[in-house]
Design an enzyme around this catalytic site. Sequence first.
Site, mmCIF file in Angstrom:
data_model
loop_
_atom_site.group_PDB
_atom_site.id
_atom_site.type_symbol
_atom_site.label_atom_id
_atom_site.label_comp_id
_atom_site.label_asym_id
_atom_site.label_seq_id
_atom_site.Cartn_x
_atom_site.Cartn_y
_atom_site.Cartn_z
ATOM 1 N N GLY A 41 17.773 -6.501 -9.952
ATOM 2 C CA GLY A 41 16.845 -7.635 -9.891
ATOM 3 C C GLY A 41 15.399 -7.224 -10.083
ATOM 4 O O GLY A 41 14.528 -8.068 -10.282
ATOM 5 N N LYS A 72 4.953 10.013 -9.717
ATOM 6 C CA LYS A 72 4.477 10.301 -8.353
ATOM 7 C C LYS A 72 5.340 11.353 -7.649
ATOM 8 O O LYS A 72 5.015 11.816 -6.563
ATOM 9 C CB LYS A 72 4.411 9.006 -7.529
ATOM 10 C CG LYS A 72 3.339 8.063 -8.056
ATOM 11 C CD LYS A 72 3.344 6.722 -7.359
ATOM 12 C CE LYS A 72 2.230 5.820 -7.874
ATOM 13 N NZ LYS A 72 2.321 5.504 -9.301
#
Length: 476
Positions: free
Chosen positions: A145, A264
């Site tokens: 989603g 990151k």
Amino acid sequence: VVGAGEAGSMVVREMLRHPEAGLYPVGFLDDDPNKRGQTIAGVRVMGTLEALPQVARALEVEEVLVAIPSAPGSVVRKVVEMSRAAGVRYRILPGIYEILSGRVGISQIREVRLEDLLRREPVRLNLEEIAGYLEGRVVLVTGAGGSIGSELVRQVARFHPEQVVLLGRGENSLFLIEKELEASYPELKYKVAVADVRDRDRLRRVFQLYRPQVVFHAAAHKHVPLMETNPDEAIFNNVRGTQNVVELCLEFRVERLVNISTDKAVNPTSVMGASKRVAEQVVAWGASRAASGQVFVSVRFGNVLGSRGSVVPVFLEQIKRGGPVTVTHPEMRRYFMTIPEAAQLVLQAGGMGENGDVYILDMGEPVRILDLAKDLIRLAGLEPYRDIDIIFTGVRPGEKLFEELLTAEEGAEASCHEKIWVAKKSPLPSEFPHLLEELYRVARLGDDLVLRQVLKRLIPTYQPEGVPATDGSDRV
């Protein structure tokens, strides 16, 4: 109409066929000297892009339309700036990534968006290589989603899979992508599984029921400041969740696992980044146990434009409210990529299939966030500092001014695709499974400081605030 190529001529013909649309083409501009003075569908090529101000005045132009789906951002930016200076509206046909069918028409004309200004040369995909591992397969996407997960589903749908399983825990976002699939891909066979990757028993039932052959693992917590204050959740979701997926891929003989990672994860300063780096290690650990014919890889990339909760939607909301737009630091820079571009390269990396590799997507040049804010204000028809103020709020916990896509100890090698690099493999810590269990134990206890110390033992390059540098001799 800027661009007298295929897209430009297609859209002009459609304008002439549909006068009721209220768009009347009066001329083309094109930088190809061979096209100068030519007539296409009865409309003349008036000159190059440089002639825009004069042509706009002479022909009493009300709107400029950019009709070059492959144009880089620099060209779009130039058209926008010249149109603004000439006092005419400007709109655009979508970029090559959005036009999957190759057909363009009036209905696709839209306002210029930020991603148009940052457009790069379109990535050329090796479609046979991608089709080779997706066609006729059962494909599971976790985090289906989310921004990346849902785009992976859209892109996978083009390659005729046997079935796509959309797994996620947010029912609303799954409902939305389900509705979109019904409308846009009516022939696609898919199933939706509301499930959490942290719940191993539930996950195992999904694997047992659908027997996926290809898995894209996109489920993760991604917000840096939120994970600094909730580090245990980053561990449960990003590390334990990944371990569950990896172990089930081993058990059910999944052919390919592609784990979505982030820039990151490189020399991390945040818990979120560190948790994603450990997730990469978990995938590498799984790869070392994979049977022949199984391929487990990670793909690392920077920020995607317009993903939920990212900087662009936040800035747009601030502009809508009349400002100010908040930027953390004048020199803050990030790598950006559009969501479809990232998803397509993930599919490509998945097809390169060297077990245990970490692939790095070529993100182009980093963009200064301040410049991005100014672009968005101007695209809204306003002027920075005059109509909308920009203020600096300070760097947030765990943030860096610059992201890196490679760890210093890794280095990278070119792959067979121009936009994908391969990180050199770094060995896992010797007591890796033991350290993982220790990490879960302290996460369950909610001891944030010790949790960061265990992360530091797993990732020596992790630089958290408030945790003393280790010499490797201390024991937690």
